[in-house]
Design an enzyme around this catalytic site. Structure first.
Site, mmCIF file in Angstrom:
data_model
loop_
_atom_site.group_PDB
_atom_site.id
_atom_site.type_symbol
_atom_site.label_atom_id
_atom_site.label_comp_id
_atom_site.label_asym_id
_atom_site.label_seq_id
_atom_site.Cartn_x
_atom_site.Cartn_y
_atom_site.Cartn_z
ATOM 1 N N SER A 131 0.818 -1.207 0.000
ATOM 2 C CA SER A 131 0.000 0.000 0.000
ATOM 3 C C SER A 131 0.852 1.258 0.000
ATOM 4 C CB SER A 131 -0.934 -0.003 1.215
ATOM 5 O OG SER A 131 -0.233 0.276 2.392
ATOM 6 N N LYS A 168 0.635 4.292 6.712
ATOM 7 C CA LYS A 168 0.092 5.214 5.708
ATOM 8 C C LYS A 168 0.659 6.603 5.929
ATOM 9 C CE LYS A 168 -3.218 2.529 3.820
ATOM 10 N NZ LYS A 168 -2.745 1.315 4.513
#
Lengths: 209, 209
Positions: A131, A168
């Site tokens: 990700s 993230k």
DNA sequence: TTCTATGGTGAACGATAGTTCACTGTCAAC
DNA sequence: GTTGACAGTGAACTATCGTTCACCATAGAA
């Protein structure tokens, strides 16, 4: 003997310098292996000197060169070059290697000190999932995480959202907090209930061989 | 006093253990700052002990715990826990942090030892240009380069082609050698004259904060 | 050749380090 | 209470450490 040296003298001086350098290396190796500086007699053994006075002179010279140092109590401690955990830094990839291996003019740094500020609060995590691959963080990489830093907008953080852990980008817009992946195949996360930021990613390390 | 301890005894023992642990940390910090182990009197100062005998007992206990060690000459050297240049390794990003901070069961490793095999032949280069961005090597990253390794097909290498330095994937097909960028905007390089591989990239390091 | 700087030897010397011994004070267990 | 462990004190004592002094040997410079 004045300042000017003859040809033979130069040659001899060079060879002697080499000898001193090798002895410095021996001391460095000792420190690395043993975790402490050798005593004068031990340096004597290492260098093949039978008199502690010779060692004293050698140490004095190495001190002058900055290879060895002494603390306030005049005890021997490793100079910046010794202690070994340092790597030479050359320029950029474009510049490449300075051809004749001119190491001396390049400075040297310690990877640990570069990558870690507060050791107590720092951890390593292995990355799984892609990700963050858009930010150059690939599966299998190791991220260095500092729990002690206050997360700021733009940081890469390790966070627990709704029961699961992720890595993230953290983006703050006013009171709103969003977790942005660096891969278009993943959607931004707007945490519903609570967002627990466990640490800030301070560095990435990837090992090839 | 037998094996069984009362409640108050437990409490006292726990507190004392904490004290010992803190003293071990002080010693560790000393070693890190000073580059050498403290002498017994110095440990005394650090721990607030006026008698060298107390220090001797403390050292004995820390030896038992493996925090401190001695070499063949009975000189104090740092145990594996001390010397500090090690980071705790937790699991993966998904696993996140073990909630109650269970540090003890996680192992610990030293970044230097992880990233560098032969220190003498190892250099750091700063990356400029994005020709390897597809492989997660971005401009501004640092690559760790080993000059001593024999380049194999698939390695990322620092090479001099036709007078300029680049970092590319090395691909060997039989006698043919190609340098492949990891960015479609760049073209593969088939060296005309000669290909000088100066080193193999063994790791990448990127620092965020 | 003579001169002299320099690397090395060997021994004598404080200084400090770490060990050991006898002792005190405290606190929990009995 | 009494007892026993145990942290800590303080002072001898010995080994080792690093310094210093006088001296030797070599080899380039003059």
């Amino acid at each position: 003997m004045g300042a000017a040296k003859g040809e033979r003298g130069m040659e001899k001086a060079r060879r002697h310098e080499e000898k001193v350098r090798r002895r410095a290396e021996d001391i460095s190796r000792f420190y690395l292996r043993a975790g402490r500086m050798p005593s004068f007699s031990e340096i004597g053994e290492l260098a093949g000197l039978r008199s502690k006075n010779s060692v004293s002179k050698l140490v004095g010279r190495l001190e002058g060169q900055g290879v060895l140092r002494r603390d306030e109590k005049r005890r021997l401690i490793p100079g910046p070059a010794i202690g070994g955990r340092t790597v030479r830094v050359l320029g950029t990839v474009e510049a490449g290697f300075p051809s004749p291996a001119e190491e001396e003019l390049s400075d040297t740094l310690c990877l640990d000190d570069l990558l870690i500020q507060n050791r107590e609060a720092t951890f390593l995590l292995k990355v799984s999932g892609d990700s963050m691959s858009g930010a150059g963080i690939l599966p299998g990489d190791m991220v260095i995480v500092d729990r002690g830093l206050a997360p700021k907008s733009g940081d890469i953080v390790i966070a627990e959202v709704d029961g699961a852990w992720t890595m993230k980008f953290l983006r703050k817009k006013g009171a709103q907090v969003v977790l942005l992946p660096a891969n278009p195949r993943y959607a931004p996360i707007r945490p519903k209930s609570e967002l627990k930021v466990a640490g800030v990613v301070t560095a990435v390390v990837r090992k090839y061989r």
